[in-house]
Design a protein around this motif. Structure first.
Motif, PDB file in Angstrom:
ATOM      1  N   VAL A 190       2.670  -3.628   4.258  1.00 18.13           N
ATOM      2  CA  VAL A 190       3.969  -3.447   3.589  1.00 18.13           C
ATOM      3  C   VAL A 190       4.817  -4.665   3.988  1.00 18.13           C
ATOM      4  O   VAL A 190       4.321  -5.565   4.673  1.00 18.13           O
ATOM      5  CB  VAL A 190       4.648  -2.114   4.020  1.00 18.13           C
ATOM      6  CG1 VAL A 190       3.943  -0.926   3.402  1.00 18.13           C
ATOM      7  CG2 VAL A 190       4.689  -1.975   5.542  1.00 18.13           C
ATOM      8  N   SER A 191       6.083  -4.700   3.584  1.00 17.94           N
ATOM      9  CA  SER A 191       6.880  -5.893   3.901  1.00 17.94           C
ATOM     10  C   SER A 191       7.178  -5.966   5.400  1.00 17.94           C
ATOM     11  O   SER A 191       7.054  -4.974   6.122  1.00 17.94           O
ATOM     12  CB  SER A 191       8.172  -5.896   3.092  1.00 17.94           C
ATOM     13  OG  SER A 191       8.956  -4.782   3.453  1.00 17.94           O
ATOM     14  N   LYS A 192       7.614  -7.161   5.814  1.00 17.25           N
ATOM     15  CA  LYS A 192       7.847  -7.422   7.243  1.00 17.25           C
ATOM     16  C   LYS A 192       8.837  -6.417   7.847  1.00 17.25           C
ATOM     17  O   LYS A 192       8.634  -5.923   8.939  1.00 17.25           O
ATOM     18  CB  LYS A 192       8.417  -8.844   7.368  1.00 17.25           C
ATOM     19  CG  LYS A 192       7.993  -9.545   8.623  1.00 17.25           C
ATOM     20  CD  LYS A 192       8.711 -10.855   8.810  1.00 17.25           C
ATOM     21  CE  LYS A 192       8.252 -11.938   7.867  1.00 17.25           C
ATOM     22  NZ  LYS A 192       8.904 -13.238   8.116  1.00 17.25           N
ATOM     23  N   ASN A 193       9.907  -6.127   7.096  1.00 14.09           N
ATOM     24  CA  ASN A 193      10.937  -5.227   7.632  1.00 14.09           C
ATOM     25  C   ASN A 193      10.892  -3.839   7.003  1.00 14.09           C
ATOM     26  O   ASN A 193      11.899  -3.130   6.978  1.00 14.09           O
ATOM     27  CB  ASN A 193      12.317  -5.852   7.421  1.00 14.09           C
ATOM     28  CG  ASN A 193      12.412  -7.197   8.099  1.00 14.09           C
ATOM     29  OD1 ASN A 193      11.995  -7.331   9.255  1.00 14.09           O
ATOM     30  ND2 ASN A 193      12.893  -8.201   7.387  1.00 14.09           N
ATOM     31  N   SER A 194       9.761  -3.470   6.511  1.00 11.65           N
ATOM     32  CA  SER A 194       9.644  -2.174   5.832  1.00 11.65           C
ATOM     33  C   SER A 194       9.958  -1.010   6.774  1.00 11.65           C
ATOM     34  O   SER A 194       9.524  -0.998   7.938  1.00 11.65           O
ATOM     35  CB  SER A 194       8.213  -2.006   5.311  1.00 11.65           C
ATOM     36  OG  SER A 194       8.030  -0.690   4.849  1.00 11.65           O
ATOM     37  N   GLN A 195      10.675  -0.035   6.249  1.00 11.08           N
ATOM     38  CA  GLN A 195      10.951   1.161   7.067  1.00 11.08           C
ATOM     39  C   GLN A 195       9.676   1.977   7.299  1.00 11.08           C
ATOM     40  O   GLN A 195       9.650   2.873   8.140  1.00 11.08           O
ATOM     41  CB  GLN A 195      12.027   2.015   6.417  1.00 11.08           C
ATOM     42  CG  GLN A 195      11.667   2.505   5.039  1.00 11.08           C
ATOM     43  CD  GLN A 195      12.824   3.253   4.369  1.00 11.08           C
ATOM     44  OE1 GLN A 195      13.983   3.083   4.736  1.00 11.08           O
ATOM     45  NE2 GLN A 195      12.493   4.071   3.393  1.00 11.08           N
ATOM     46  N   ALA A 255       0.801  -1.232   0.000  1.00 11.88           N
ATOM     47  CA  ALA A 255       0.000   0.000   0.000  1.00 11.88           C
ATOM     48  C   ALA A 255       0.829   1.275   0.000  1.00 11.88           C
ATOM     49  O   ALA A 255       0.338   2.337  -0.391  1.00 11.88           O
ATOM     50  CB  ALA A 255      -0.940   0.002   1.205  1.00 11.88           C
ATOM     51  N   SER A 256       2.092   1.187   0.413  1.00 10.30           N
ATOM     52  CA  SER A 256       2.904   2.415   0.454  1.00 10.30           C
ATOM     53  C   SER A 256       3.517   2.751  -0.906  1.00 10.30           C
ATOM     54  O   SER A 256       4.068   3.828  -1.091  1.00 10.30           O
ATOM     55  CB  SER A 256       4.033   2.279   1.479  1.00 10.30           C
ATOM     56  OG  SER A 256       4.967   1.315   1.017  1.00 10.30           O
ATOM     57  N   GLY A 257       3.443   1.818  -1.863  1.00  7.72           N
ATOM     58  CA  GLY A 257       4.025   2.051  -3.188  1.00  7.72           C
ATOM     59  C   GLY A 257       3.174   3.025  -3.999  1.00  7.72           C
ATOM     60  O   GLY A 257       2.101   3.457  -3.550  1.00  7.72           O
ATOM     61  N   ALA A 271      -0.254  -5.112  -4.729  1.00  6.98           N
ATOM     62  CA  ALA A 271       0.473  -4.067  -5.470  1.00  6.98           C
ATOM     63  C   ALA A 271       1.950  -4.247  -5.181  1.00  6.98           C
ATOM     64  O   ALA A 271       2.634  -3.335  -4.699  1.00  6.98           O
ATOM     65  CB  ALA A 271      -0.017  -2.687  -5.057  1.00  6.98           C
ATOM     66  N   THR A 272       2.415  -5.452  -5.434  1.00  7.73           N
ATOM     67  CA  THR A 272       3.775  -5.856  -5.084  1.00  7.73           C
ATOM     68  C   THR A 272       4.521  -6.331  -6.322  1.00  7.73           C
ATOM     69  O   THR A 272       3.916  -6.659  -7.345  1.00  7.73           O
ATOM     70  CB  THR A 272       3.715  -7.010  -4.055  1.00  7.73           C
ATOM     71  OG1 THR A 272       2.678  -7.918  -4.453  1.00  7.73           O
ATOM     72  CG2 THR A 272       3.420  -6.500  -2.671  1.00  7.73           C
ATOM     73  N   ASP A 273       5.826  -6.413  -6.185  1.00  6.98           N
ATOM     74  CA  ASP A 273       6.697  -6.950  -7.218  1.00  6.98           C
ATOM     75  C   ASP A 273       6.235  -8.371  -7.618  1.00  6.98           C
ATOM     76  O   ASP A 273       5.651  -9.080  -6.798  1.00  6.98           O
ATOM     77  CB  ASP A 273       8.100  -6.985  -6.591  1.00  6.98           C
ATOM     78  CG  ASP A 273       9.094  -7.700  -7.451  1.00  6.98           C
ATOM     79  OD1 ASP A 273       9.565  -7.069  -8.396  1.00  6.98           O
ATOM     80  OD2 ASP A 273       9.377  -8.888  -7.174  1.00  6.98           O
ATOM     81  N   ASP A 280      -2.771   7.334 -17.763  1.00  6.82           N
ATOM     82  CA  ASP A 280      -1.952   7.507 -16.571  1.00  6.82           C
ATOM     83  C   ASP A 280      -1.494   6.103 -16.172  1.00  6.82           C
ATOM     84  O   ASP A 280      -2.329   5.240 -15.854  1.00  6.82           O
ATOM     85  CB  ASP A 280      -2.784   8.174 -15.460  1.00  6.82           C
ATOM     86  CG  ASP A 280      -1.932   8.546 -14.258  1.00  6.82           C
ATOM     87  OD1 ASP A 280      -1.082   7.724 -13.870  1.00  6.82           O
ATOM     88  OD2 ASP A 280      -2.125   9.638 -13.703  1.00  6.82           O
ATOM     89  N   ASN A 281      -0.172   5.873 -16.184  1.00  4.21           N
ATOM     90  CA  ASN A 281       0.332   4.520 -15.915  1.00  4.21           C
ATOM     91  C   ASN A 281      -0.086   3.992 -14.546  1.00  4.21           C
ATOM     92  O   ASN A 281      -0.274   2.782 -14.367  1.00  4.21           O
ATOM     93  CB  ASN A 281       1.877   4.477 -16.023  1.00  4.21           C
ATOM     94  CG  ASN A 281       2.551   5.512 -15.149  1.00  4.21           C
ATOM     95  OD1 ASN A 281       2.320   6.703 -15.317  1.00  4.21           O
ATOM     96  ND2 ASN A 281       3.385   5.074 -14.234  1.00  4.21           N
ATOM     97  N   LEU A 282      -0.256   4.900 -13.569  1.00  8.30           N
ATOM     98  CA  LEU A 282      -0.628   4.439 -12.226  1.00  8.30           C
ATOM     99  C   LEU A 282      -2.132   4.202 -12.099  1.00  8.30           C
ATOM    100  O   LEU A 282      -2.582   3.578 -11.143  1.00  8.30           O
ATOM    101  CB  LEU A 282      -0.190   5.467 -11.177  1.00  8.30           C
ATOM    102  CG  LEU A 282       1.324   5.708 -11.069  1.00  8.30           C
ATOM    103  CD1 LEU A 282       1.625   6.824 -10.072  1.00  8.30           C
ATOM    104  CD2 LEU A 282       2.052   4.427 -10.669  1.00  8.30           C
TER     105      LEU A 282
END
Ligand SMILES: NC(=O)C1=CN([C@@H]2O[C@H](COP(=O)(O)OP(=O)(O)OC[C@H]3O[C@@H](n4cnc5c(N)ncnc54)[C@H](OP(=O)(O)O)[C@@H]3O)[C@@H](O)[C@H]2O)C=CC1
Ligand SMILES: CC(=O)N[C@@H](CCC(=O)OP(=O)(O)O)C(=O)O
Length: 336
Positions: A34-39, A9-11, A80-82, A308-310
């Motif tokens: 977000v990922s487990k160790n996301s800042q 969600a932060s992307g 919405a991930t890689d 709009d690509n996003l």
């Protein structure tokens, strides 16, 4: 109400999904991951994307190994991930009966051999790959209605196919001359993780991945004809403009082309075809539309497509698929 989870969600794409789903009258956002160790874990999404301040104050949570507590609460998930992350996560949700909207390339092409060559990983979920439905709503509405796994098309692949499908369907082009596609994207297409070479100050305008871009096999798989596709990176933040050159069959005239686009899109609210003139990026930025214009001269057509690509290239196309899948009006929360 449909209960949804947004992973990533932060992307850039995740933030757009969050915005449109937050304002969707039939959606309850259960969590943002977000990922487990996301800042960014533990922060509010409005701390990461300041445009949400005092509007969307949901917290970004670290994804956990045991997601049962979330799985039991949700009907649908947006990944919405890689593609590597989506490839791992999608089956976990699918096995629990959850409807998955995957924004990555992990499930877009039914032929698993493509993944080794173009994505550089071995696909491990071939049965899900076979079941996945390609989420190009204007052309695949019927299948999206019954799907459990919906693979949202790539940003370039969306623009190119929306531009070409009407004239391919009605067999107006001479395929002995392969359509030539040049498309330029803004740097948000890369996602939030900028490197020195993709930093907007370093970018001027350059082609990349010539003959090797992964949207080429995606386009060919779903369009059904070969194409030559060359992506370019421009020094602007968002938007894609594709210029597509094709040779027409002998005897095809402007009216045939106009009719084909009219039949394809006259009742499609998110496609705007131009009667005259050609689209530019300005008319689609921050909007969920794809704009299409074309010029015909003797035996050639040049089609210009912008999005709009996003949005139509990612987030709002996913929500369009969600609306279709859950039987809501197709443009709910997308246009007033
Ligand atoms: N940008 C675009 O124009 C388009 C992108 N797409 C596709 O959409 C997807 C998202 O793209 P984009 O938003 O640009 O990418 P970003 O890099 O901007 O965002 C990726 C998101 O995923 C999160 N993330 C990373 N690893 C994990 C993990 N293991 N578990 C959970 N969350 C994780 C990141 O947060 P953190 O790292 O902090 O954990 C971040 O929130 C990609 O598959 C992309 O190819 C499709 C069409 C267009
Ligand atoms: C400008 C830029 O770099 N764009 C990305 C495409 C974004 C997209 O649609 O990526 P996926 O197919 O991976 O979902 C690229 O060329 O890889």
């Amino acid at each position: 109400m449909i209960n949804v989870l947004i992973v990533g969600a932060s992307g850039y794409v995740g933030a757009e999904l969050t915005k449109y789903l937050f304002f969707h009258k039939k959606v309850n956002i259960v969590a943002l991951f977000v990922s487990k160790n996301s800042q960014d874990a533990g922060k509010k999404i409005s701390d990461v994307h300041k445009q949400f301040k005092n509007i969307i104050e949901l917290t970004l949570q670290p994804i956990c190994d045991n997601m049962l507590h979330i799985i039991n609460k949700i009907d649908a998930v947006f990944l919405a991930t890689d593609h590597i992350v989506s490839h791992t996560l999608a089956p976990i949700f699918l096995l629990k009966g959850i409807i998955v909207f995957d924004l990555s390339g992990a499930f877009r092409i039914n032929n698993h051999n493509i993944y080794k060559k173009y994505y550089h990983f071995e696909h491990k979920h071939i049965s899900w790959l076979q079941k996945s439905v390609y989420g190009l709503p204007e052309w695949n509405n019927r299948h999206i209605r019954g799907a459990q796994l919906i693979a949202i098309p790539g940003c370039y692949a969306t623009a190119v196919q929306l531009g070409l499908k009407p004239i391919v369907k009605y067999k107006l082009i001479d395929t002995k001359q392969i359509p030539i596609i040049n498309a330029t994207s803004g740097v948000s297409g890369i996602g939030r993780k900028s490197t020195l070479t993709t930093n907007v100050c370093e970018v001027s305008l350059h082609p990349y991945n010539i003959f090797t871009h992964r949207h080429q096999p995606e386009i060919v798989a779903h369009l059904g004809i070969p194409v030559i596709f060359t992506p370019h990176l421009g020094n602007f933040s968002r938007g894609i403009l594709a210029t597509i050159t094709c040779q027409l069959k002998l005897g095809i005239v402007l009216q045939d082309i106009t009719n084909a686009y009219y039949i394809a899109y006259n009742n499609k609210p998110l496609i705007r075809t131009y009667k005259s003139g050609i689209p530019s990026l300005k008319s689609v930025l921050n909007l969920p539309f794809c704009d299409i214009g074309f010029v015909v001269k003797k035996q050639h057509i040049i089609i210009v497509v912008t999005e709009d690509n996003l949005l139509k290239g990612a987030a709002t196309q996913a929500i369009q698929c969600f609306n279709i899948r859950f039987n809501f009006p197709e443009t709910q929360s997308l246009i007033k």
